[in-house]
Design an enzyme around this catalytic site. Sequence first.
Site, PDB file in Angstrom:
ATOM      1  CE  LYS A   1      77.505   1.872  81.383  1.00 41.82           C
ATOM      2  NZ  LYS A   1      78.835   2.385  81.062  1.00 41.82           N
ATOM      3  CB  ILE A   2      72.394  -5.273  80.606  1.00 42.40           C
ATOM      4  CG1 ILE A   2      72.685  -5.843  81.992  1.00 42.40           C
ATOM      5  CG2 ILE A   2      72.014  -6.338  79.588  1.00 42.40           C
ATOM      6  CD1 ILE A   2      71.805  -6.951  82.424  1.00 42.40           C
TER       7      ILE A   2
END
Length: 216
Positions: free
Chosen positions: A84-85
């Site tokens: 998750k960025i």
Amino acid sequence: MRIFLDTANIDQIRKAARLGVVSGITTNPTLVAKEGSADYQAVIKEICSIIPGSVSTEVLAEETEAILKQARDIATWAPNVAIKIPATTVGLEATSVLASEKIEVNFTLCFSLNQALLGALAGATYVSIFVGRLDDAGHDGMEIVKDTVEVFKQYELSTQVIAASIRHPQHCLAAARAGAHIATVPYKVLMQMIEHPLTDIGIARFLDDWRRLSSG
Ligand code: E4P
């Protein structure tokens, strides 16, 4: 529409897994911290062993090189982990590098179609649109989900749209109608989706009638 569970609670994940309707998990640092374990890696590995689908795990770094280093490490924890960025310039750069290395990215904290579009162009597997937080800020979160789904379809982008920050069952209905590929829901909302008072009344009546027949 597929359902992901938005939690890091192992007990909830085990219970939900048994229902056969959950095909992935999203976590974030707040959710992991809520469970009281400081061993991030151990928690994520355990979740990945329970759910065979994608398990989104957030990076906690802010610079591109640090994000990449952390993401590459997290990607070794389990074969079903997705990174998750956050939807920032730095996040975009990291997403494009990770996508070229075939590492799944969930481009998160998206609050606009533009952010989601850029995430998709950078090669993210998922973009997460935070519907509840948009609603809280006075916007119509689901409109952004709907627009994003339409635009991705129009340009044949394969990135999947996750309706995130889901707060109640109405959000799930709206996400399905908006064409979201996935809704990531808290355990409580998953339970609310299956519950209906008329079902309970119906069961009680059937049992009652059957008991009366067999006792008379
Ligand atoms: C999604 O990936 C996030 O973990 C989550 O949906 C955030 O929800 P919140 O706005 O209720 O914190």
